[in-house]
Scaffold this motif. Structure first.
Motif, PDB file in Angstrom:
ATOM      1  N   LEU A 145       9.960  14.961  67.227  1.00 18.95           N
ATOM      2  CA  LEU A 145       9.149  15.809  68.101  1.00 18.95           C
ATOM      3  C   LEU A 145       7.731  15.241  68.225  1.00 18.95           C
ATOM      4  N   ARG A 146       7.191  14.764  67.123  1.00 19.18           N
ATOM      5  CA  ARG A 146       5.870  14.128  67.158  1.00 19.18           C
ATOM      6  C   ARG A 146       5.923  12.852  67.997  1.00 19.18           C
ATOM      7  N   ARG A 149       5.865  13.581  71.632  1.00 20.87           N
ATOM      8  CA  ARG A 149       4.491  13.880  72.066  1.00 20.87           C
ATOM      9  C   ARG A 149       3.699  12.584  72.268  1.00 20.87           C
ATOM     10  N   TYR A 150       3.829  11.637  71.329  1.00 21.90           N
ATOM     11  CA  TYR A 150       3.112  10.364  71.452  1.00 21.90           C
ATOM     12  C   TYR A 150       3.551   9.600  72.699  1.00 21.90           C
ATOM     13  N   HIS A 163      -0.839  20.333  72.367  1.00 19.01           N
ATOM     14  CA  HIS A 163       0.054  20.596  71.249  1.00 19.01           C
ATOM     15  C   HIS A 163       1.487  20.593  71.763  1.00 19.01           C
ATOM     16  N   LEU A 164       2.422  20.238  70.899  1.00 24.94           N
ATOM     17  CA  LEU A 164       3.815  20.114  71.302  1.00 24.94           C
ATOM     18  C   LEU A 164       4.365  21.398  71.906  1.00 24.94           C
ATOM     19  N   TRP A 165       4.028  22.530  71.324  1.00 22.33           N
ATOM     20  CA  TRP A 165       4.579  23.790  71.825  1.00 22.33           C
ATOM     21  C   TRP A 165       4.018  24.168  73.191  1.00 22.33           C
ATOM     22  N   MET A 167       3.516  21.615  75.491  1.00 21.50           N
ATOM     23  CA  MET A 167       3.817  20.452  76.316  1.00 21.50           C
ATOM     24  C   MET A 167       4.881  20.813  77.351  1.00 21.50           C
TER      25      MET A 167
END
Length: 183
Positions: A145-146, A149-150, A163-165, A167
């Motif tokens: 998940l990180r 995001r990257y 933040h991922l949530w 995105m």
């Protein structure tokens, strides 16, 4: 080049109608029906869970006990190998395989703990869950998940501060409006 400039360049260079993508209307229809399906399943699971909680016996001798656990471990082994191969070869398949493997490890920890006998058996299940299965599950779920995001930051799809949530799913057809039946 700033992320906004990079995204603008990507959008200008990308073909207007990428090959292999369904229409915007089809994408929205699939999204809507999958969302409805998930909500209906969640609603159906509530009374089913209450029913099971009230009717299942507290003790039950299971058939195919060995085949069940060996089969589950073969599935877990397969998913671990697929995740390792996808990671080693730097393939996007690592996202779903790592996530699914992490979920399988959480299930394994839960069922090992819940089905073990008091004493040494329970102690071993708890130690295995807290020292191996749950930390590995966290790595397998949080890591990809990180990385997702990257990748989105690197391609200028989101801000590095996102933040991922929060995105969003990238717009497959930038500049086009949703179909008229879209709420």
């Amino acid at each position: 080049m700033t992320p906004a400039e990079r995204r603008d360049l990507i959008l200008r260079l990308a073909p207007r109608e990428p090959a292999g993508l369904p229409s915007l209307r089809t994408i929205e229809r699939i999204r809507k029906w999958r969302t409805v399906l998930m909500l209906l399943c969640a609603l159906a699971l509530i009374p089913w869970t209450v029913y099971l909680g009230m009717t299942l016996p507290s003790h039950y001798v299971a058939r195919n006990w060995v085949a069940t656990w060996v089969g589950f471990d073969i599935l877990l082994l397969t998913m671990l190998v697929l995740t390792a191969l996808a990671g080693w070869k730097r393939k996007q398949l690592v996202f779903p395989t790592a996530f699914a493997t992490g979920v399988l490890l959480i299930c394994d920890a839960w069922f090992d703990t819940m089905t073990s006998h008091r004493g040494a058996d329970l102690t071993q299940a708890l130690l295995s869950a807290f020292l191996v299965e749950l930390p590995l599950a966290f790595i397998l779920i949080a890591g990809p998940l990180r990385l997702l995001r990257y990748v989105a930051i690197r391609h200028g799809m989101i801000s590095p501060k996102s933040h991922l949530w929060r995105m969003p799913i990238p717009d497959l057809y930038p500049g086009q409006k949703m179909p008229p039946d879209h709420p």
